[in-house]
Write a protein that holds these residues in place. Structure first.
Motif, mmCIF file in Angstrom:
data_model
loop_
_atom_site.group_PDB
_atom_site.id
_atom_site.type_symbol
_atom_site.label_atom_id
_atom_site.label_comp_id
_atom_site.label_asym_id
_atom_site.label_seq_id
_atom_site.Cartn_x
_atom_site.Cartn_y
_atom_site.Cartn_z
ATOM 1 N N ASP A 1 47.361 53.298 42.890
ATOM 2 C CA ASP A 1 46.672 54.368 42.136
ATOM 3 C C ASP A 1 44.537 54.177 42.112
ATOM 4 O OD1 ASP A 1 48.439 56.330 42.663
ATOM 5 O OD2 ASP A 1 49.383 56.553 40.699
ATOM 6 N N PHE A 2 44.218 54.608 42.791
ATOM 7 C CA PHE A 2 42.621 54.716 42.369
ATOM 8 C C PHE A 2 41.964 56.143 41.155
ATOM 9 C CE2 PHE A 2 43.789 51.270 45.078
ATOM 10 C CZ PHE A 2 43.537 49.868 44.687
ATOM 11 N N GLU A 3 40.937 55.418 40.542
ATOM 12 C CA GLU A 3 40.002 56.627 40.674
ATOM 13 C C GLU A 3 39.358 56.668 41.078
ATOM 14 O OE1 GLU A 3 36.852 57.260 37.485
ATOM 15 O OE2 GLU A 3 38.391 56.766 36.478
ATOM 16 N N VAL A 4 39.196 57.861 41.712
ATOM 17 C CA VAL A 4 37.741 58.242 42.760
ATOM 18 C C VAL A 4 37.113 59.226 41.838
ATOM 19 C CG1 VAL A 4 38.580 57.126 44.652
ATOM 20 C CG2 VAL A 4 38.730 60.027 44.142
ATOM 21 N N ILE B 1 40.479 45.168 44.787
ATOM 22 C CA ILE B 1 41.868 45.180 44.535
ATOM 23 C C ILE B 1 42.885 44.644 44.857
ATOM 24 C CG2 ILE B 1 43.010 46.896 41.923
ATOM 25 C CD1 ILE B 1 40.214 48.048 41.793
ATOM 26 N N SER B 2 43.235 45.890 46.130
ATOM 27 C CA SER B 2 44.611 45.224 47.039
ATOM 28 C C SER B 2 44.810 44.113 47.026
ATOM 29 C CB SER B 2 44.227 45.641 48.204
ATOM 30 O OG SER B 2 44.387 47.361 47.678
ATOM 31 N N ALA C 1 34.982 50.831 39.639
ATOM 32 C CA ALA C 1 35.754 50.008 40.615
ATOM 33 C C ALA C 1 36.513 48.924 39.106
ATOM 34 C CB ALA C 1 34.952 48.810 41.492
ATOM 35 N N LYS C 2 35.391 48.620 38.072
ATOM 36 C CA LYS C 2 36.082 48.114 36.911
ATOM 37 C C LYS C 2 37.110 48.988 36.239
ATOM 38 C CE LYS C 2 32.038 45.802 36.139
ATOM 39 N NZ LYS C 2 30.543 45.482 35.269
ATOM 40 N N ASN D 1 44.616 49.045 36.977
ATOM 41 C CA ASN D 1 46.227 48.027 38.289
ATOM 42 C C ASN D 1 46.320 46.654 37.996
ATOM 43 O OD1 ASN D 1 46.897 50.109 40.694
ATOM 44 N ND2 ASN D 1 44.365 49.981 40.643
ATOM 45 N N LYS D 2 45.681 46.429 36.578
ATOM 46 C CA LYS D 2 46.283 45.183 36.069
ATOM 47 C C LYS D 2 45.628 43.930 36.644
ATOM 48 C CE LYS D 2 49.703 47.116 33.348
ATOM 49 N NZ LYS D 2 49.186 48.284 33.333
ATOM 50 N N VAL D 3 44.835 43.995 37.369
ATOM 51 C CA VAL D 3 43.977 42.372 38.505
ATOM 52 C C VAL D 3 42.620 42.187 38.129
ATOM 53 C CG1 VAL D 3 45.493 43.019 40.191
ATOM 54 C CG2 VAL D 3 42.808 43.740 40.068
ATOM 55 N N GLU D 4 42.456 41.049 37.961
ATOM 56 C CA GLU D 4 41.044 40.609 37.438
ATOM 57 C C GLU D 4 40.290 40.236 38.954
ATOM 58 O OE1 GLU D 4 38.950 36.913 35.327
ATOM 59 O OE2 GLU D 4 41.429 36.729 34.867
ATOM 60 N N VAL D 5 39.210 41.310 38.399
ATOM 61 C CA VAL D 5 38.376 40.718 39.898
ATOM 62 C C VAL D 5 36.882 40.879 38.658
ATOM 63 C CG1 VAL D 5 37.314 42.339 41.649
ATOM 64 C CG2 VAL D 5 39.166 42.385 41.463
ATOM 65 N N ILE D 6 36.110 39.691 39.553
ATOM 66 C CA ILE D 6 34.915 39.196 38.906
ATOM 67 C C ILE D 6 34.145 40.192 39.809
ATOM 68 C CG2 ILE D 6 33.319 38.175 38.823
ATOM 69 C CD1 ILE D 6 35.158 35.975 38.792
ATOM 70 N N PHE D 7 33.041 41.734 39.334
ATOM 71 C CA PHE D 7 32.438 42.318 39.566
ATOM 72 C C PHE D 7 30.703 42.299 39.483
ATOM 73 C CE2 PHE D 7 36.262 44.411 38.901
ATOM 74 C CZ PHE D 7 36.191 45.431 40.515
ATOM 75 N N ILE D 8 29.795 42.503 40.326
ATOM 76 C CA ILE D 8 28.795 41.789 40.611
ATOM 77 C C ILE D 8 27.795 42.824 40.999
ATOM 78 C CG2 ILE D 8 26.463 39.882 40.915
ATOM 79 C CD1 ILE D 8 29.019 38.434 41.674
ATOM 80 N N LYS D 9 26.496 43.342 40.392
ATOM 81 C CA LYS D 9 26.127 44.113 41.318
ATOM 82 C C LYS D 9 25.094 43.759 41.964
ATOM 83 C CE LYS D 9 22.560 47.797 39.965
ATOM 84 N NZ LYS D 9 21.730 47.818 40.661
ATOM 85 N N GLN D 10 24.230 43.729 42.829
ATOM 86 C CA GLN D 10 23.945 42.710 43.764
ATOM 87 C C GLN D 10 23.338 43.958 44.867
ATOM 88 O OE1 GLN D 10 25.137 39.095 44.084
ATOM 89 N NE2 GLN D 10 23.567 38.191 45.754
#
Length: 284
Positions: A84-87, A132-133, A156-157, A163-172
């Motif tokens: 599930d994803f918030e949009v 995330i997937s 996205a954060k 979804n209980k995953v770790e992703v490193i998000f970067i604004k660029q």
């Protein structure tokens, strides 16, 4: 009013705009999201009723659907690759074709040797659906995701946390990036690729509601993101690392040629479930 009666009214009202099948699917999506009821529940309990307050809420949704606001935005959530994803209006609604791209990456990443912990970068992450997937299905991977939009990154954060995953998000801004400053095993992007000349093909619900920043490119340089990302990938992918793109269906051969010119090998163009050129895989 009985729910079945309201369903018939709902479908009759929206069918001229969306078609009967889609109107009915909207009804059951809302029923499940707002009432935790499925089609089978209504079949087993045909006398269930909506309260007057509930009907007012449904009527508001009907008016918004008549304006062709995407139902995913109205519900605030959609499903992608079983998650599930918030949009919201700051991110594109994930498409089934992009699920096919994720599946291709999952199939292909097993071929990469020499890396105990895969490093994956998703450029233009939006809702985070790809990153995330992948993080969910390759738990040993270290996943990074870039986007130029602060609002998209905030969404996205939240999705990563949900979804209980770790992703490193970067604004660029990838177009203003000369080097990614680290090496990756897999680089993937679903960048803006719709030319302005193709706007007449875009459905009203997309054109009027989804973020143009994530959709459109100039007619005179439609492959600007692909060129830039391919050049960065040449610097920042490990030897035999994999590059994946979702692409404009009308520019498949042009994108293949661009990748060949930049120096990629084993370039594979693949069609989506609708028979359109939709995704590319290439090796450094």
């Amino acid at each position: 009013m009985k729910i079945k009666q309201y369903r018939d009214l709902f479908t009759k009202t929206l069918s001229p705009i969306h078609g009967e099948g889609e109107a009915e699917s909207f009804f059951y999506l809302i029923l499940e999201a707002n009432h935790r009821l499925k089609r089978i529940d209504l079949a087993l309990q045909p006398d269930m009723e909506f309260s007057e307050t509930e009907i007012l809420i449904w009527n508001t949704l009907v008016e918004q659907l008549k304006l062709e606001i995407p139902i995913q935005y109205l519900l605030g959530v959609t499903s992608f690759y079983g998650l599930d994803f918030e949009v919201n209006s700051s991110v594109l609604i994930p498409r089934p074709e992009t699920e096919e791209l994720v599946e291709w990456i999952l199939e292909s990443q097993k071929s990469i040797s020499g890396s105990d912990k895969l490093r994956i970068l998703d450029i233009g992450t939006g809702s985070g659906c790809i990153a995330i997937s992948l993080a969910k299905n390759i738990p040993q991977a270290q996943v990074f995701a870039i986007d130029v939009s602060q609002q998209a990154l905030a969404t996205a954060k939240k999705n990563a946390e949900t979804n209980k995953v770790e992703v490193i998000f970067i604004k660029q801004n990838i177009l203003q990036t000369d080097d990614l400053n680290q090496q990756f095993d897999v680089l993937v992007s679903n960048p803006p690729y719709v030319r302005n000349l193709e706007k007449q093909e875009i459905k009203k619900n997309v054109l009027d509601n989804e973020p143009h920043l994530a959709l459109f490119v100039d007619d005179n340089d439609a492959l600007i993101f692909y060129r830039k990302i391919a050049e960065l990938a040449q610097k920042n992918l490990i030897p035999n690392g994999l590059l994946f793109f979702e692409i404009n269906q009308y520019l498949g051969e042009e994108t293949v040629s661009l990748l060949a010119e930049v120096g990629f090998k084993n370039i594979e163009l693949r069609k989506d479930i609708y028979g359109n050129d939709r995704m590319i895989k290439a090796t450094v």
